[in-house]
Design a protein around this motif. Structure first.
Motif, short mmCIF file in Angstrom:
data_model
loop_
_atom_site.label_atom_id
_atom_site.label_comp_id
_atom_site.label_asym_id
_atom_site.label_seq_id
_atom_site.Cartn_x
_atom_site.Cartn_y
_atom_site.Cartn_z
N GLY A 1 0.80 -1.23 0.00
CA GLY A 1 0.00 0.00 0.00
C GLY A 1 0.83 1.27 0.00
O GLY A 1 0.28 2.38 0.05
N PHE A 2 2.16 1.13 -0.01
CA PHE A 2 3.09 2.27 -0.04
C PHE A 2 2.85 3.23 1.15
O PHE A 2 2.85 4.45 1.00
N TYR A 3 2.63 2.64 2.34
CA TYR A 3 2.46 3.46 3.54
C TYR A 3 3.82 3.95 4.04
O TYR A 3 4.83 3.24 3.93
N ASP A 4 3.83 5.14 4.59
CA ASP A 4 5.07 5.67 5.18
C ASP A 4 5.38 4.99 6.50
O ASP A 4 6.55 4.74 6.82
N VAL A 5 4.32 4.74 7.31
CA VAL A 5 4.53 4.23 8.67
C VAL A 5 3.52 3.11 8.97
O VAL A 5 2.34 3.21 8.62
N LEU A 6 4.00 2.06 9.63
CA LEU A 6 3.15 1.00 10.17
C LEU A 6 3.31 1.02 11.69
O LEU A 6 4.43 0.90 12.20
N ILE A 7 2.20 1.19 12.41
CA ILE A 7 2.24 1.17 13.88
C ILE A 7 1.58 -0.12 14.36
O ILE A 7 0.43 -0.40 14.00
N VAL A 8 2.31 -0.89 15.17
CA VAL A 8 1.83 -2.19 15.65
C VAL A 8 1.55 -2.12 17.14
O VAL A 8 2.46 -1.88 17.95
N ASP A 9 0.28 -2.33 17.51
CA ASP A 9 -0.14 -2.37 18.91
C ASP A 9 -0.01 -3.80 19.41
O ASP A 9 -0.52 -4.74 18.77
N THR A 10 0.68 -3.99 20.51
CA THR A 10 0.91 -5.35 21.02
C THR A 10 0.11 -5.62 22.29
O THR A 10 -0.46 -4.70 22.89
N ALA A 11 0.09 -6.89 22.69
CA ALA A 11 -0.65 -7.29 23.88
C ALA A 11 0.09 -6.86 25.14
O ALA A 11 1.32 -6.86 25.18
N GLY A 12 -0.68 -6.52 26.17
CA GLY A 12 -0.10 -6.22 27.47
C GLY A 12 -0.55 -7.25 28.48
O GLY A 12 -1.44 -8.05 28.23
N ARG A 13 0.08 -7.25 29.63
CA ARG A 13 -0.34 -8.11 30.73
C ARG A 13 -0.48 -7.24 31.98
O ARG A 13 -0.06 -6.09 32.00
N LEU A 14 -1.06 -7.82 33.02
CA LEU A 14 -1.18 -7.06 34.27
C LEU A 14 0.16 -6.98 34.98
O LEU A 14 0.35 -6.21 35.89
N GLY A 15 1.10 -7.81 34.60
CA GLY A 15 2.44 -7.77 35.17
C GLY A 15 3.42 -8.29 34.15
O GLY A 15 3.05 -8.84 33.12
N ILE A 16 4.71 -8.13 34.46
CA ILE A 16 5.74 -8.60 33.53
C ILE A 16 5.88 -10.12 33.68
O ILE A 16 6.05 -10.63 34.78
N ASP A 17 5.74 -10.84 32.57
CA ASP A 17 5.96 -12.30 32.62
C ASP A 17 6.76 -12.72 31.39
O ASP A 17 6.76 -12.03 30.37
N GLU A 18 7.40 -13.84 31.50
CA GLU A 18 8.33 -14.28 30.46
C GLU A 18 7.62 -14.59 29.15
O GLU A 18 8.14 -14.34 28.06
N LYS A 19 6.38 -15.10 29.24
CA LYS A 19 5.64 -15.42 28.02
C LYS A 19 5.37 -14.15 27.20
O LYS A 19 5.54 -14.14 25.98
N MET A 20 4.97 -13.09 27.91
CA MET A 20 4.71 -11.82 27.22
C MET A 20 5.98 -11.28 26.60
O MET A 20 6.00 -10.82 25.46
N MET A 21 7.07 -11.33 27.35
CA MET A 21 8.35 -10.82 26.86
C MET A 21 8.82 -11.61 25.63
O MET A 21 9.32 -11.03 24.66
N ALA A 22 8.64 -12.92 25.68
CA ALA A 22 9.07 -13.77 24.56
C ALA A 22 8.26 -13.42 23.30
O ALA A 22 8.80 -13.35 22.19
N GLU A 23 6.96 -13.17 23.50
CA GLU A 23 6.10 -12.85 22.35
C GLU A 23 6.48 -11.51 21.74
O GLU A 23 6.58 -11.38 20.51
N VAL A 24 6.71 -10.50 22.58
CA VAL A 24 7.02 -9.17 22.04
C VAL A 24 8.41 -9.16 21.41
O VAL A 24 8.67 -8.46 20.43
N ARG A 25 9.33 -10.00 21.95
CA ARG A 25 10.66 -10.13 21.32
C ARG A 25 10.54 -10.77 19.94
O ARG A 25 11.21 -10.37 18.99
#
Length: 469
Positions: A182-206
């Protein structure tokens, strides 16, 4: 914004401002007060210690002791060190890459990621003139994808569909391909959050980071969590190559602990401030301007920039030409000024950026709320066309009719007419909004600014309608 911190710091420094001579004892006493103000603002202890030591090191040297105005010199040092603590200068988004430039939004659940994604998309579209595509990779929170779709529609940017049954990595790949096609200048990606920091969330966002290779990875954090915000940002920074921080909900943060801690603890710049619920309430972070606001020195530059974006330029030009031709500033013009001021966040938001505005009595700010502006507009709307154009014809019987029609008292109508007269005189002097004259006038108005219905409260800075020029 940061009201309690601002109050405490200003009380601490006020005693020194007019002194002709400073001693190590009164500097020590003042720095003790500054230290307490920062700790009460929930600034991280290591940050407080370093900040106070940096000030002490400069304050007991010749820079202050030999100054003709040592009190003012010390306040300048505090401002300089506060600016340094916050990050020295504005660091904008780095979008210099082969399109699409990918921006990854990370953070805990409830921090305001989805809303911030929409705000940032609007900012890039309107201020940077970029074509923007947004996508949600949050497949866990109910209705997260639908929420971003609504937000995208509200700000007028394109939305890449996704479903909660998809894998986040698959969503990211599809969005990146769509952005390229689509020849977009910018793509913004919203990711999932958790109520606290956990390794599963960190692995997914990495994994999302590895898939997208974003040029900007922004950590979105709620400023009202204080120094916990900085500690969470550090945990994310250890797991992800963050490029910056978006501080949300700063309009409700009276303390300021997050803003003062996050840069020092993470080493990452604050790039944006979320200053309200509306989708245009996102400000680029300027450390020097925020330091000035905290110390009650105002932020006229941001006020002017905001006016440039939000004031109706056609109406401003029309008013300027009208005044230059010698035609009066009538009540329709006043109503236009009030409506444009509402677009800029209301009287309270404007006063916060005015020099000395932070030190105005709280009762005055309360008198200047949105309800009062609506009441003023109701009074004007209850007038005939002749009365709006020629306010001098409004005598006792007309005042009673206008008050009844607007649900107000005759005293309110009298007050509005008096304030209009004051503004008309000011506008006549300014000849339609000369910026330098206007800023001097705004700084000198103080508590006599017209607008509050509560009797002498602060109101619309005169000539605001001409600021878009």
């Amino acid at each position: 914004m940061f009201d309690s911190l601002s109050d405490r710091l200003n009380r601490s420094l006020k005693t020194l401002s007019g002194r002709g001579r400073l001693t190590e004892d009164n500097i020590k006493s003042t720095l003790r007060e500054v230290r307490m103000a920062l700790l009460e603002a929930d600034v991280a202890l290591p940050v407080v210690k370093q900040f106070v030591e940096d000030i002490r090191g400069r304050a007991v040297g010749s820079e202050v002791m030999t100054s003709l105005t040592p009190g003012q010199a010390l306040i300048k040092i505090v401002r300089d060190e506060l600016t340094s603590l916050l990050g020295e200068a504005n660091e904008s988004l780095d979008l210099k890459t082969k399109p699409p430039a990918v921006v990854l939004m990370a953070g805990l659940q409830g921090s305001g990621k989805t809303t911030s994604t929409g705000k940032l998309a609007r900012y890039l579209k309107e201020r940077e003139k970029k074509s923007v595509l947004v996508v949600s990779a949050d497949v866990y929170r109910p209705a997260a994808i639908d929420q971003l779709e609504r937000v995208a529609s509200d700000v007028g940017v394109d939305f890449q569909p996704s479903t909660s049954s998809d894998q986040p990595k698959k969503i990211a790949k599809a969005a990146l391909e769509a952005a390229r096609k689509g020849f977009y200048d910018v793509l913004i990606v919203d990711t999932a959050g958790r109520l606290g920091i956990d390794e599963k969330m960190m692995a997914e966002v990495r994994e999302l980071h590895d898939t997208l290779d974003p040029i900007e990875t922004l950590f979105v954090v709620d400023s009202m969590t204080g120094q916990d915000a900085a500690n969470t940002a550090k945990a994310f920074g250890d797991a992800l190559p963050l490029t910056g921080v978006v501080l949300t909900k700063v309009d409700g943060d009276a303390r300021g602990g997050a803003a003062l801690s996050v840069r020092q603890i993470t080493g990452k710049p604050i790039k944006f401030l979320g200053t309200g619920e509306k989708l245009d309430a996102l400000e680029p972070f300027h450390p020097d301007r925020v330091a000035s606001r905290i110390l009650g020195m105002g932020d006229v530059l941001s006020l002017v920039e905001e006016a440039e974006q939000k004031v109706d330029k056609q109406k401003a030009e029309k008013l300027a030409k009208k005044l230059k031709k010698g035609k009066g500033f009538d009540l329709d013009d006043l109503a236009d000024q009030l409506r444009q001021m509402q677009e800029m966040g209301g009287i309270g938001a404007l006063m916060e950026k005015m020099p000395g505005g932070a030190q105005m009595p709280k009762g005055m700010a309360a008198a200047a709320d949105e309800t009062q502006v609506k009441r003023m507009l109701a009074i004007v709307d209850s007038m005939t066309k002749q009365e709006k154009s020629f306010p001098d014809v409004i005598k006792a019987s007309r005042k009673r009719r206008i008050a009844a029609g607007s649900g107000t008292q005759v005293q309110d109508v009298n007050r509005l007419l008096k304030q209009h007269t004051q503004m008309r005189k000011m506008m006549k002097k300014l000849k339609g909004g000369n910026m330098k004259k206007m800023m001097r006038a705004m700084q000198g108005m103080g508590g006599n600014m017209p607008g509050g219905m509560g009797g002498g409260g602060p109101g619309l800075p005169p000539g605001m309608g001409g600021m878009g020029r």
